[in-house]
Design a protein around this motif. Structure first.
Motif, PDB file in Angstrom:
ATOM      1  N   VAL A   1       0.905  -1.303   0.067  1.00  0.00           N
ATOM      2  CA  VAL A   1      -0.256   0.110  -0.099  1.00  0.00           C
ATOM      3  C   VAL A   1       1.026   1.354  -0.020  1.00  0.00           C
ATOM      4  O   VAL A   1       0.623   2.144  -0.818  1.00  0.00           O
ATOM      5  N   VAL A   2       1.876   1.427   0.835  1.00  0.00           N
ATOM      6  CA  VAL A   2       2.602   2.485   0.945  1.00  0.00           C
ATOM      7  C   VAL A   2       3.577   2.576  -0.304  1.00  0.00           C
ATOM      8  O   VAL A   2       3.977   4.004  -0.842  1.00  0.00           O
ATOM      9  N   SER A   3       3.905   1.310  -1.301  1.00  0.00           N
ATOM     10  CA  SER A   3       4.574   1.578  -2.405  1.00  0.00           C
ATOM     11  C   SER A   3       3.888   2.319  -3.374  1.00  0.00           C
ATOM     12  O   SER A   3       4.149   2.864  -4.370  1.00  0.00           O
ATOM     13  N   GLY A   4       2.483   2.197  -3.215  1.00  0.00           N
ATOM     14  CA  GLY A   4       1.554   2.791  -4.341  1.00  0.00           C
ATOM     15  C   GLY A   4       1.251   4.153  -3.825  1.00  0.00           C
ATOM     16  O   GLY A   4       0.978   5.098  -4.704  1.00  0.00           O
TER      17      GLY A   4
ATOM     18  N   TRP B   1       7.282   1.755  -5.297  1.00  0.00           N
ATOM     19  CA  TRP B   1       7.569   3.149  -5.470  1.00  0.00           C
ATOM     20  C   TRP B   1       8.176   3.756  -6.725  1.00  0.00           C
ATOM     21  O   TRP B   1       8.022   4.402  -7.447  1.00  0.00           O
ATOM     22  N   GLY B   2       9.393   2.620  -7.058  1.00  0.00           N
ATOM     23  CA  GLY B   2      10.136   2.997  -8.218  1.00  0.00           C
ATOM     24  C   GLY B   2       9.282   2.714  -9.410  1.00  0.00           C
ATOM     25  O   GLY B   2       9.243   3.400 -10.439  1.00  0.00           O
ATOM     26  N   LEU B   3       8.416   1.719  -9.426  1.00  0.00           N
ATOM     27  CA  LEU B   3       7.571   1.560 -10.726  1.00  0.00           C
ATOM     28  C   LEU B   3       6.440   2.722 -10.615  1.00  0.00           C
ATOM     29  O   LEU B   3       6.113   3.209 -11.680  1.00  0.00           O
ATOM     30  N   GLY B   4       5.828   3.182  -9.623  1.00  0.00           N
ATOM     31  CA  GLY B   4       5.003   4.311  -9.501  1.00  0.00           C
ATOM     32  C   GLY B   4       5.664   5.768 -10.045  1.00  0.00           C
ATOM     33  O   GLY B   4       5.073   6.292 -10.829  1.00  0.00           O
ATOM     34  N   SER B   5       6.935   5.719  -9.736  1.00  0.00           N
ATOM     35  CA  SER B   5       7.656   6.905 -10.185  1.00  0.00           C
ATOM     36  C   SER B   5       8.051   6.885 -11.669  1.00  0.00           C
ATOM     37  O   SER B   5       7.702   7.963 -12.432  1.00  0.00           O
TER      38      SER B   5
ATOM     39  N   VAL C   1       1.331  -4.636 -10.876  1.00  0.00           N
ATOM     40  CA  VAL C   1       1.469  -5.502  -9.660  1.00  0.00           C
ATOM     41  C   VAL C   1       0.729  -6.538  -9.725  1.00  0.00           C
ATOM     42  O   VAL C   1       1.336  -7.761  -9.249  1.00  0.00           O
ATOM     43  N   LEU C   2      -0.370  -6.741 -10.340  1.00  0.00           N
ATOM     44  CA  LEU C   2      -1.166  -7.873 -10.445  1.00  0.00           C
ATOM     45  C   LEU C   2      -0.459  -9.029 -11.324  1.00  0.00           C
ATOM     46  O   LEU C   2      -0.314 -10.085 -10.916  1.00  0.00           O
ATOM     47  N   ALA C   3       0.247  -8.633 -12.558  1.00  0.00           N
ATOM     48  CA  ALA C   3       0.920  -9.534 -13.337  1.00  0.00           C
ATOM     49  C   ALA C   3       1.930 -10.017 -12.541  1.00  0.00           C
ATOM     50  O   ALA C   3       2.244 -11.258 -12.627  1.00  0.00           O
ATOM     51  N   ALA C   4       2.788  -9.076 -11.868  1.00  0.00           N
ATOM     52  CA  ALA C   4       3.831  -9.736 -10.934  1.00  0.00           C
ATOM     53  C   ALA C   4       3.440 -10.549  -9.703  1.00  0.00           C
ATOM     54  O   ALA C   4       4.089 -11.498  -9.560  1.00  0.00           O
TER      55      ALA C   4
END
Length: 518
Positions: free
Chosen positions: A337-340, A467-471, A496-499
């Motif tokens: 959740v925090v990473s998003g 976090w990196g993905l979102g950035s 994220v769902l695919a991962a």
């Protein structure tokens, strides 16, 4: 007898436990509660801002926080009742003894709630909340504040049937009834703000719905599900009543610390920071950290009830396995959740507040990362409640409250909002995680240090990856406004769902579960 009460068994018979079913029903009910909590604390804010100024919104946030502090008046009696009901499950003549204890506790609650309500009404005549909290310019603030606090105090007797539901395997039902009350409160607030724009009427309808559902549980639902509650109990001596209060006190201090850390900063910032926009900024930013903490708590509550059952019957292996897996689940949930939130919260905040309240990135990062780091200790705290560790709770949470208040007194006047955030996060990490969490893991697991290291690795990897993905997504998308925000979130969720898709295979889940240090 160690079975769980089944809601399709109104006679109160005990049946063999079905852990997966109880956890599934508990999590399902909690998921709805989380959605309703988000609607209350997030979705209503733009509507309130449409009708109210920042000053009135800040006043509502302070009143709402005060209402959320009311469970402190419970003084730990609910957890005293839960542990007592759990103990009585394995006793001779379980139903009769449970019914007598239920009636005895109900008398204490009614007397306690009535006494506090009278004291608060009298105190309001001499001490004005609007003056103390800096809302003297907000019309009817004192009346709205008193209505919220007194009304929520009068709902406290419903804690006794809620305790019985949890002990008898009906945790999901207790949450569903609370959800109905929250849903009714949401629609009532919408009607009140649209029709009247009055802070007082919004407060009245919110409190009234909570009181009505508490009355329904007390007078209709609990007696129907548990016929042995009717006509049970007898009056006890003051010494017995004092004994129950004494046994509940450690749980009360622990619960008070939790509530104070979540809601008291709003009141402290209101009292110590003169800038009303900053007060609204703190209240809105604290919402997301509070929702994250609430999400972790809702995930752990059904687990804590199961851990308490295993502890009561001495099932050490089942307890160890469930605790290890549960702590990883909570850590993974908080980190994901925090990473998003970290990359996308600025865009949402601007849309949410229509630009009326400035965004503070340092404040947001401090609260969110601190909440994620302390997440594993939430399961330890829940298990301590359900395993009757009153002395440990008294020591750790009492110390945490002292640390939090000391840091708040020093940091908020000098550094403002970031000081309040540091006080919350530091007391969580130093005491709840570093002391309480460590002790519970040492007493429960065979390899606590390896397990703690595993949790740390999970948190760091998941948070940084998301976090990196979102950035990267934010940099890649060219649009602006709501379309950009929706596209960002949709793309992030898809990746994220695919991962996470390999987790759909049982063999993969078993291998990952086997790797968790116990």
């Amino acid at each position: 007898m160690t079975g769980a009460f089944d809601e399709h068994n109104p006679e109160g018979r005990l049946r063999p436990p079905n852990r997966a079913r109880r956890l599934s029903k508990g999590w399902s009910a909690n998921l709805v509660q989380i959605v309703l909590g988000i609607a209350q604390q997030v979705a209503l804010i733009p509507i309130f801002l449409h009708y109210w100024s920042n000053d009135i919104l800040a006043a509502w946030l302070a009143i709402y926080a005060a209402g959320n502090l009311v469970p402190i008046v419970d003084v730990g009696l609910q957890f005293r009742a839960i542990n007592r009901f759990l103990t009585l499950k394995s006793s001779v003549d379980c139903d009769r003894r449970s019914g007598r204890f239920y009636a005895d506790m109900q008398r204490i609650y009614i007397g306690l709630a009535g006494s506090f309500a009278v004291v608060l009404v009298i105190a309001a005549q001499f001490l004005s909340p609007s003056v103390v909290l800096g809302f003297g310019s907000v019309p009817q603030f004192d009346l709205a504040f008193g209505t919220m606090v007194v009304g929520m105090i009068l709902t406290l007797p419903a804690n006794v049937p809620a305790a019985l539901y949890r002990a008898r395997g009906l945790y999901g039902r207790a949450v569903k009834l609370a959800n109905l009350g929250m849903m009714s409160a949401l629609f009532s607030q919408l009607a009140a703000i649209t029709l009247t724009q009055s802070l007082l009427y919004v407060t009245i309808v919110y409190v009234a719905t909570q009181m009505l559902f508490a009355l329904y549980v007390l007078t209709v639902d609990a007696p129907r599900l548990f016929p042995f509650l009717r006509g049970a109990g007898k009056a006890h001596s003051p010494r017995w009543v004092i004994g129950q209060l004494r046994k509940g006190a450690p749980f009360g201090i622990a619960s008070a610390t939790e509530l104070l850390q979540l809601n008291l900063p709003v009141l402290l910032v209101s009292a110590l920071v003169s800038d009303r926009v900053a007060v609204a900024q703190w209240g809105l930013t604290r919402v997301v950290a509070g929702l994250l903490r609430g999400l972790c708590q809702q995930a752990t509550l059904p687990l804590a009830a199961e851990l308490g059952h295993d502890h009561a019957v001495g099932a050490a292996d089942r307890l160890r396995n469930l605790y290890a897996r549960g702590s990883v689940l909570v850590t993974l949930l908080a980190s994901l959740v925090v990473s998003g939130l970290l990359p996308f919260w600025p865009d949402f905040f601007a849309l949410w507040t229509h630009g009326a309240v400035p965004y503070d990135p340092l404040l947001t990062m401090t609260l969110l990362i601190g909440a994620a780091a302390a997440a594993p200790s939430i399961l330890a705290l829940g298990y301590a409640y359900y395993s009757n560790r009153g002395e440990l709770l008294l020591q750790t949470k009492g110390l945490q409250l002292v640390v939090f208040l000391a840091l708040s007194a020093v940091l908020i006047p000098s550094t403002g909002l970031i000081g309040a955030a540091i006080a919350v996060v530091a007391s969580d990490l130093l005491i709840q995680f570093g002391f309480l969490g460590r002790i519970i893991m040492q007493q429960t697991l065979e390899r606590p240090l390896r397990h703690a290291g595993f949790l740390t690795a999970v948190m760091i990897v998941v948070t940084l990856a998301g976090w990196g993905l979102g950035s990267a997504i934010r940099l890649a998308l060219p649009w602006t406004g709501p379309i950009r925000f929706v596209a960002e979130c949709a793309l992030w969720l898809a990746v994220v769902l695919a991962a996470a898709s390999p987790l759909a295979f049982e063999s993969v889940r078993e291998k990952l579960t086997a790797a968790i240090p116990r």
